[in-house]
Design a protein around this motif. Structure first.
Motif, PDB file in Angstrom:
ATOM      1  N   ASN A  64      24.566  30.678  16.083  1.00 25.86           N
ATOM      2  CA  ASN A  64      23.826  30.147  14.960  1.00 25.86           C
ATOM      3  C   ASN A  64      22.491  29.542  15.406  1.00 25.86           C
ATOM      4  O   ASN A  64      21.457  29.746  14.764  1.00 25.86           O
ATOM      5  CB  ASN A  64      24.686  29.104  14.246  1.00 25.86           C
ATOM      6  N   GLN A  65      22.537  28.832  16.538  1.00 28.09           N
ATOM      7  CA  GLN A  65      21.295  28.258  17.070  1.00 28.09           C
ATOM      8  C   GLN A  65      20.298  29.364  17.435  1.00 28.09           C
ATOM      9  O   GLN A  65      19.106  29.243  17.180  1.00 28.09           O
ATOM     10  CB  GLN A  65      21.599  27.424  18.324  1.00 28.09           C
ATOM     11  N   ILE A  66      20.809  30.433  18.027  1.00 24.09           N
ATOM     12  CA  ILE A  66      19.927  31.549  18.401  1.00 24.09           C
ATOM     13  C   ILE A  66      19.311  32.161  17.146  1.00 24.09           C
ATOM     14  O   ILE A  66      18.119  32.445  17.083  1.00 24.09           O
ATOM     15  CB  ILE A  66      20.722  32.619  19.187  1.00 24.09           C
ATOM     16  N   LYS A  67      20.156  32.321  16.147  1.00 25.57           N
ATOM     17  CA  LYS A  67      19.682  32.917  14.907  1.00 25.57           C
ATOM     18  C   LYS A  67      18.566  32.083  14.277  1.00 25.57           C
ATOM     19  O   LYS A  67      17.535  32.609  13.863  1.00 25.57           O
ATOM     20  CB  LYS A  67      20.852  33.074  13.937  1.00 25.57           C
ATOM     21  N   LEU A  68      18.784  30.774  14.238  1.00 25.49           N
ATOM     22  CA  LEU A  68      17.760  29.904  13.647  1.00 25.49           C
ATOM     23  C   LEU A  68      16.444  30.024  14.410  1.00 25.49           C
ATOM     24  O   LEU A  68      15.369  30.112  13.809  1.00 25.49           O
ATOM     25  CB  LEU A  68      18.238  28.455  13.642  1.00 25.49           C
ATOM     26  N   LYS A  69      16.555  30.049  15.739  1.00 23.44           N
ATOM     27  CA  LYS A  69      15.346  30.175  16.555  1.00 23.44           C
ATOM     28  C   LYS A  69      14.628  31.490  16.277  1.00 23.44           C
ATOM     29  O   LYS A  69      13.405  31.543  16.161  1.00 23.44           O
ATOM     30  CB  LYS A  69      15.712  30.108  18.049  1.00 23.44           C
ATOM     31  N   LEU A  70      15.424  32.566  16.182  1.00 24.00           N
ATOM     32  CA  LEU A  70      14.809  33.882  15.961  1.00 24.00           C
ATOM     33  C   LEU A  70      14.206  33.983  14.572  1.00 24.00           C
ATOM     34  O   LEU A  70      13.188  34.642  14.375  1.00 24.00           O
ATOM     35  CB  LEU A  70      15.845  34.994  16.176  1.00 24.00           C
ATOM     36  N   GLN A  71      14.844  33.328  13.613  1.00 25.09           N
ATOM     37  CA  GLN A  71      14.290  33.356  12.258  1.00 25.09           C
ATOM     38  C   GLN A  71      12.937  32.662  12.199  1.00 25.09           C
ATOM     39  O   GLN A  71      12.045  33.096  11.478  1.00 25.09           O
ATOM     40  CB  GLN A  71      15.272  32.733  11.261  1.00 25.09           C
TER      41      GLN A  71
ATOM     42  N   PRO B 255      14.432  38.841  10.138  1.00 21.77           N
ATOM     43  CA  PRO B 255      14.816  38.851   8.724  1.00 21.77           C
ATOM     44  C   PRO B 255      16.127  38.100   8.502  1.00 21.77           C
ATOM     45  O   PRO B 255      17.034  38.174   9.322  1.00 21.77           O
ATOM     46  CB  PRO B 255      14.992  40.344   8.415  1.00 21.77           C
ATOM     47  N   SER B 256      16.195  37.372   7.397  1.00 23.43           N
ATOM     48  CA  SER B 256      17.351  36.505   7.178  1.00 23.43           C
ATOM     49  C   SER B 256      18.636  37.290   6.930  1.00 23.43           C
ATOM     50  O   SER B 256      19.725  36.746   7.038  1.00 23.43           O
ATOM     51  CB  SER B 256      17.076  35.567   6.007  1.00 23.43           C
ATOM     52  N   ASN B 257      18.507  38.572   6.597  1.00 22.03           N
ATOM     53  CA  ASN B 257      19.731  39.350   6.365  1.00 22.03           C
ATOM     54  C   ASN B 257      20.276  39.991   7.642  1.00 22.03           C
ATOM     55  O   ASN B 257      21.138  40.844   7.603  1.00 22.03           O
ATOM     56  CB  ASN B 257      19.480  40.426   5.298  1.00 22.03           C
ATOM     57  N   THR B 258      19.770  39.552   8.764  1.00 25.26           N
ATOM     58  CA  THR B 258      20.238  40.103  10.032  1.00 25.26           C
ATOM     59  C   THR B 258      21.587  39.492  10.419  1.00 25.26           C
ATOM     60  O   THR B 258      21.772  38.285  10.306  1.00 25.26           O
ATOM     61  CB  THR B 258      19.219  39.798  11.139  1.00 25.26           C
ATOM     62  N   LYS B 259      22.485  40.330  10.838  1.00 25.25           N
ATOM     63  CA  LYS B 259      23.775  39.842  11.324  1.00 25.25           C
ATOM     64  C   LYS B 259      23.747  39.777  12.836  1.00 25.25           C
ATOM     65  O   LYS B 259      23.338  40.717  13.493  1.00 25.25           O
ATOM     66  CB  LYS B 259      24.898  40.805  10.906  1.00 25.25           C
ATOM     67  N   LEU B 260      24.205  38.678  13.368  1.00 25.96           N
ATOM     68  CA  LEU B 260      24.276  38.555  14.824  1.00 25.96           C
ATOM     69  C   LEU B 260      25.736  38.413  15.212  1.00 25.96           C
ATOM     70  O   LEU B 260      26.492  37.722  14.554  1.00 25.96           O
ATOM     71  CB  LEU B 260      23.539  37.298  15.303  1.00 25.96           C
ATOM     72  N   SER B 261      26.109  39.082  16.264  1.00 24.74           N
ATOM     73  CA  SER B 261      27.460  38.836  16.776  1.00 24.74           C
ATOM     74  C   SER B 261      27.501  39.054  18.278  1.00 24.74           C
ATOM     75  O   SER B 261      26.665  39.741  18.848  1.00 24.74           O
ATOM     76  CB  SER B 261      28.463  39.744  16.064  1.00 24.74           C
TER      77      SER B 261
END
Ligand SMILES: *[C@@H]1O[C@H](CO)[C@@H](O)[C@H](O)[C@H]1NC(C)=O
Ligand SMILES: *[C@@H]1O[C@H](CO)[C@@H](O)[C@H](O)[C@H]1NC(C)=O
Ligand SMILES: *[C@@H]1O[C@H](CO)[C@@H](O)[C@H](O)[C@H]1NC(C)=O
Ligand SMILES: *[C@@H]1O[C@H](CO)[C@@H](O)[C@H](O)[C@H]1NC(C)=O
Ligand SMILES: *[C@@H]1O[C@H](CO)[C@@H](O)[C@H](O)[C@H]1NC(C)=O
Length: 291
Positions: free
Chosen positions: A244-251, A256-262
């Motif tokens: 989640n932290q990585i996602k926030l940084k990348l955003q 794009p906010s609809n990107t899924k990360l796993s």
């Protein structure tokens, strides 16, 4: 143990190889070719080559195509139904030039009404894209507002490509702007010559596939980070929190906010692998993100 921002020290090497997949909402793409008399016979062939090159570059995606020519009138040579996934090159080659006046706005209206319709094979949920090629100013500019308003209502994204030095003039450039969707910087293209059309193919492909955001891309990236050793990285709560932290940084950087990360597990069943390096311990892992 809670993840805190101070522990998020570094991300390294987020570039990666990309594999594209044929999925997504789909793209129905129509080409509107200028067949007016001012386009020389040789140049009309170059225009068709450009249309073929661009089609070939987009074929791997979930796409369908239609080929239309305009001059005084508008001829739908190949609609979405008629488009042949094998043999489409011949369909384009066999288009012969009309060679009369330039009624661009009327052509847009015809395409919006008659081509972007299920009766012509347009798919109900696909993104709709119209690529208008023109070498000069039209004789029916007053029709643009109604034609493009109709196109907007039918969610048709329009690219305008001006060919030749006539587009050095402001009024000709304004006309491209009336054809295209906005912003101009994304949807208006100008080239000096028919041969130069070749140079815009890669950026058009990028815009069409990325801006429309219909193409699912799966990207596997390797991330290297430093974490506080007291974390239990086997704990799924911790794993999710890091992700989640990585996602926030990348955003923050435009992901794009609809990107899924796993996370991806390695063959040994582990996500994280220690890397002994200098004095610090860095954890290596792979992440997977889907656009
Ligand atoms: C391709 O696009 C069409 C039209 O929107 C859609 O119905 C279909 O599910 C898409 N195919 C794939 C494999 O995503
Ligand atoms: C156009 O897009 C909007 C928003 O996505 C949607 O609500 C509307 O139904 C679409 N119109 C047509 C004609 O597809
Ligand atoms: C089309 O593609 C061929 C082969 O890549 C290239 O040589 C040619 O310049 C391209 N022409 C246009 C107009 O895009
Ligand atoms: C790791 O986290 C613990 C608890 O938050 C903290 O007391 C410790 O100083 C941290 N160590 C480093 C190296 O940041
Ligand atoms: C996670 O668990 C495995 C055994 O299941 C262990 O070998 C590994 O060291 C653990 N990793 C961490 C970071 O605690």
């Amino acid at each position: 143990m809670k993840w805190s921002a101070i522990h998020l020290l570094t991300f390294i090497g987020l570039t990666s190889c990309v594999t594209s997949e044929l999925t997504g909402q789909g793209l129905d793409i129509a080409f509107l070719m200028d067949g007016s008399g001012s386009v020389g016979a040789d140049n009309f062939i170059v225009m068709k080559t450009f249309v073929k090159n661009l089609t070939a570059s987009l074929l791997e995606f979930n796409t369908s195509f239609a080929f239309v020519q305009y001059s005084s009138g508008t001829t739908i040579h190949v609609n979405f139904h008629q488009f042949q996934r094998t043999g489409w090159e011949n369909q384009v080659d066999s288009i012969s030039q009309i060679g009369s006046n330039t009624y661009t706005a009327g052509a847009i209206q015809t395409v919006v009404n008659d081509l972007f319709d299920s009766s012509a094979g347009a798919r109900p949920n696909a993104h709709r894209i119209l690529i208008v090629l023109t070498d000069g100013q039209s004789s029916d500019t007053s029709t643009y507002p109604s034609a493009t308003a109709l196109a907007d209502r039918k969610n048709i994204t329009r690219y305008a490509i001006g060919i030749g030095n006539v587009f050095d003039s402001q009024s000709a450039t304004d006309e491209l702007r009336s054809i295209a969707s906005s912003p101009e910087s994304d949807y208006v293209f100008k080239v000096d010559s028919f041969e130069a059309l070749d140079k815009i193919i890669s950026s058009l492909v990028k815009r069409i596939t990325v801006i429309e955001a219909t193409v699912m891309r799966r990207q596997i990236v390797r991330v290297e980070l430093q974490v506080n050793l007291t974390f239990d990285l086997n704990n799924t709560v911790v794993q999710d929190e890091i992700l989640n932290q990585i996602k926030l940084k990348l955003q923050e950087q435009g992901l794009p906010s609809n990107t899924k990360l796993s996370w991806i597990k390695q063959p040994d069943g582990q996500i994280f692998h220690k890397k002994y390096n200098e004095k610090s311990v860095k954890e290596q892992k792979k992440s997977k993100d889907e656009f």
